[in-house]
Design a protein around this motif. Sequence first.
Motif, short mmCIF file in Angstrom:
data_model
loop_
_atom_site.label_atom_id
_atom_site.label_comp_id
_atom_site.label_asym_id
_atom_site.label_seq_id
_atom_site.Cartn_x
_atom_site.Cartn_y
_atom_site.Cartn_z
N LEU A 28 -16.78 2.14 2.50
CA LEU A 28 -15.38 1.83 2.82
C LEU A 28 -15.04 0.40 2.38
O LEU A 28 -13.97 0.13 1.84
CB LEU A 28 -15.18 1.99 4.34
CG LEU A 28 -13.76 2.17 4.85
CD1 LEU A 28 -13.00 3.23 4.09
CD2 LEU A 28 -13.79 2.52 6.33
N HIS A 29 -15.98 -0.46 2.59
CA HIS A 29 -15.80 -1.86 2.19
C HIS A 29 -15.60 -1.95 0.68
O HIS A 29 -14.72 -2.67 0.20
CB HIS A 29 -17.03 -2.67 2.63
CG HIS A 29 -16.77 -4.12 2.69
ND1 HIS A 29 -16.13 -4.73 3.74
CD2 HIS A 29 -17.03 -5.09 1.79
CE1 HIS A 29 -16.03 -6.03 3.50
NE2 HIS A 29 -16.57 -6.28 2.31
N GLU A 30 -16.43 -1.22 -0.03
CA GLU A 30 -16.33 -1.22 -1.51
C GLU A 30 -14.98 -0.66 -1.96
O GLU A 30 -14.36 -1.16 -2.90
CB GLU A 30 -17.47 -0.38 -2.11
CG GLU A 30 -18.85 -1.02 -2.01
CD GLU A 30 -18.95 -2.30 -2.82
OE1 GLU A 30 -18.46 -2.30 -3.96
OE2 GLU A 30 -19.48 -3.30 -2.29
N ALA A 31 -14.59 0.42 -1.28
CA ALA A 31 -13.31 1.05 -1.65
C ALA A 31 -12.15 0.08 -1.42
O ALA A 31 -11.22 -0.01 -2.24
CB ALA A 31 -13.10 2.32 -0.83
N LEU A 32 -12.22 -0.67 -0.33
CA LEU A 32 -11.16 -1.63 -0.04
C LEU A 32 -11.17 -2.78 -1.05
O LEU A 32 -10.11 -3.29 -1.43
CB LEU A 32 -11.30 -2.17 1.39
CG LEU A 32 -10.92 -1.14 2.47
CD1 LEU A 32 -11.41 -1.59 3.83
CD2 LEU A 32 -9.42 -0.91 2.51
N LEU A 90 -12.12 -2.45 -4.10
CA LEU A 90 -11.55 -1.87 -5.32
C LEU A 90 -10.02 -1.85 -5.25
O LEU A 90 -9.33 -2.19 -6.21
CB LEU A 90 -12.08 -0.43 -5.51
CG LEU A 90 -11.49 0.34 -6.69
CD1 LEU A 90 -11.91 -0.30 -8.02
CD2 LEU A 90 -11.95 1.81 -6.67
N ARG A 91 -9.53 -1.45 -4.10
CA ARG A 91 -8.07 -1.42 -3.91
C ARG A 91 -7.47 -2.82 -4.10
O ARG A 91 -6.43 -2.99 -4.71
CB ARG A 91 -7.71 -0.90 -2.52
CG ARG A 91 -7.85 0.60 -2.38
CD ARG A 91 -7.38 1.06 -1.03
NE ARG A 91 -5.92 1.06 -0.92
CZ ARG A 91 -5.23 0.20 -0.21
NH1 ARG A 91 -5.83 -0.76 0.45
NH2 ARG A 91 -3.93 0.28 -0.16
N GLU A 92 -8.14 -3.79 -3.55
CA GLU A 92 -7.65 -5.17 -3.66
C GLU A 92 -7.57 -5.60 -5.12
O GLU A 92 -6.62 -6.26 -5.54
CB GLU A 92 -8.57 -6.11 -2.87
CG GLU A 92 -8.01 -7.52 -2.79
CD GLU A 92 -8.96 -8.49 -2.13
OE1 GLU A 92 -10.14 -8.15 -1.93
OE2 GLU A 92 -8.51 -9.61 -1.82
N GLN A 116 -4.54 -4.21 -6.73
CA GLN A 116 -3.24 -4.66 -6.22
C GLN A 116 -2.60 -5.64 -7.20
O GLN A 116 -3.30 -6.36 -7.89
CB GLN A 116 -3.43 -5.37 -4.88
CG GLN A 116 -3.30 -4.45 -3.70
CD GLN A 116 -3.33 -5.22 -2.38
OE1 GLN A 116 -3.32 -6.43 -2.37
NE2 GLN A 116 -3.40 -4.49 -1.31
N PRO A 117 -1.27 -5.66 -7.25
CA PRO A 117 -0.63 -6.63 -8.15
C PRO A 117 -0.93 -8.05 -7.69
O PRO A 117 -1.04 -8.29 -6.48
CB PRO A 117 0.87 -6.31 -7.99
CG PRO A 117 0.98 -5.61 -6.71
CD PRO A 117 -0.31 -4.89 -6.49
N PRO A 118 -1.11 -8.95 -8.62
CA PRO A 118 -1.38 -10.33 -8.23
C PRO A 118 -0.15 -10.96 -7.60
O PRO A 118 0.98 -10.52 -7.86
CB PRO A 118 -1.72 -11.01 -9.56
CG PRO A 118 -1.03 -10.20 -10.59
CD PRO A 118 -0.98 -8.79 -10.07
N MET A 119 -0.40 -11.94 -6.81
CA MET A 119 0.73 -12.62 -6.21
C MET A 119 1.51 -13.35 -7.30
O MET A 119 0.92 -14.00 -8.17
CB MET A 119 0.22 -13.64 -5.19
CG MET A 119 1.26 -14.05 -4.21
SD MET A 119 0.58 -15.21 -3.06
CE MET A 119 0.14 -16.52 -4.14
N PRO A 120 2.83 -13.22 -7.30
CA PRO A 120 3.62 -13.83 -8.38
C PRO A 120 3.46 -15.34 -8.42
O PRO A 120 3.29 -15.98 -7.38
CB PRO A 120 5.06 -13.45 -8.02
CG PRO A 120 4.99 -12.48 -6.94
CD PRO A 120 3.66 -12.56 -6.30
#
Lengths: 211, 185
Positions: free
Chosen positions: A19-23, A25-27, A30-34
């Motif tokens: 689950l940690h790995e999946a999170l 990966l999701r991170e 995610q789009p980078p902060m502008p």
Amino acid sequence: MEEEYKQYEERLRSHDHLLHEALKLRESLQPPMPDGLEDDIMRRIAPKRRRVFWLYPAAAVAAAVIVGVLMLSNIFDKSESTVNNVASVTTVKTNNVAIHKKKVTAKPTQIELADNQLIRQTPNSQGKSRQYKSMAKVSPRKVMIHNTRQENSKTDTHIPVTAESPHRETFHTTSKPADFETMFIETAPDNNVLAANRDRMTAEMIINTSY
Amino acid sequence: MEAGETEIINRIIGGERELFRHLVRLYDGMVFSLAFEVCGDEDIACDITQEAFIRAYNHLADYDTKKGRFSTWLYAIAYNLAKMYLRRRRQQPLTLPMGDEIVGNIDDDAVDEFFKDEADAQEEKITRLAEAVDKLPPDDRLILTLFYRDDLSLAQIAEVMGARAGTIATRLSRIRKRPYKFMQE
């Protein structure tokens, strides 16, 4: 209870590798902060710019200039006797004689004559507006301004009124409106013209109170 | 809460506005991530991040350093803003079609065993699990993210979301079962 939560937290964190790995990966997906977000925030918390105080004297000078220009133009207007602060005009006709009523909000500067009549100024109860009442009389040839408080205020002139072409004439008086007890304008009779064209003749008279 | 952070906050309250930049740099990434997790829109997340920091700045004097970490207080502001955004949009997120009655029957040990699987952590499996997490309701996703990724304690998550730590613990237990169930199908 807190200890129980801690144990539970530790157990999950140590167990849930997938689950940690999946999170993670999701991170990464995610789009980078502008860019510029930090500056935007700092700009938005910056105090609002103070008003530019040098504008106040500039505005005051501009206002003074405008007022000055208006005053000068008013003086010139007076010299040409075109001051006109008539607020409203109503016309009532009775027995074939037109009665013009004018309410003037300030100085009596313009009076319209209908059928060469006597005009009487009567201050109203508030004393702010003045009413001019015209009464049928006399001639289109001779006009006199009377002020009952000032003996020498009489002025006379001729208005060449004809049925076809209403005429405008300007008079001057040094009387202030407040000085008037009764001001009236008198014209000499010209019955021939009156009889034929009573309803159609109009002489407009401007009284300039150049005090 | 770090002593240095307390001092920075006190100095900002005292008028050293530029020091707020330090707090922005520390937490903007996490606030943005939280907002994105809840509302799923980059632009909205950006707006929420800005608004959260501005509100935090404007109410910095109300922040009680004894009650908890500044970051938790800040996340709570961001979370409330994001929830307000969702309420305004009345957005119904795409979620896994699994009610609590279904996941309630799943054995905890099996879930533990599944997520523990380190040796078999293939990329495909992790990707699929990430997809399953994507399909969770925003609040559930946020709980997982705050807990596993940002290492917030249950009590801190409870503070952010305005709930009790026990509630968060129960929810976390159920949330874990949903991606597990998804992976089994």
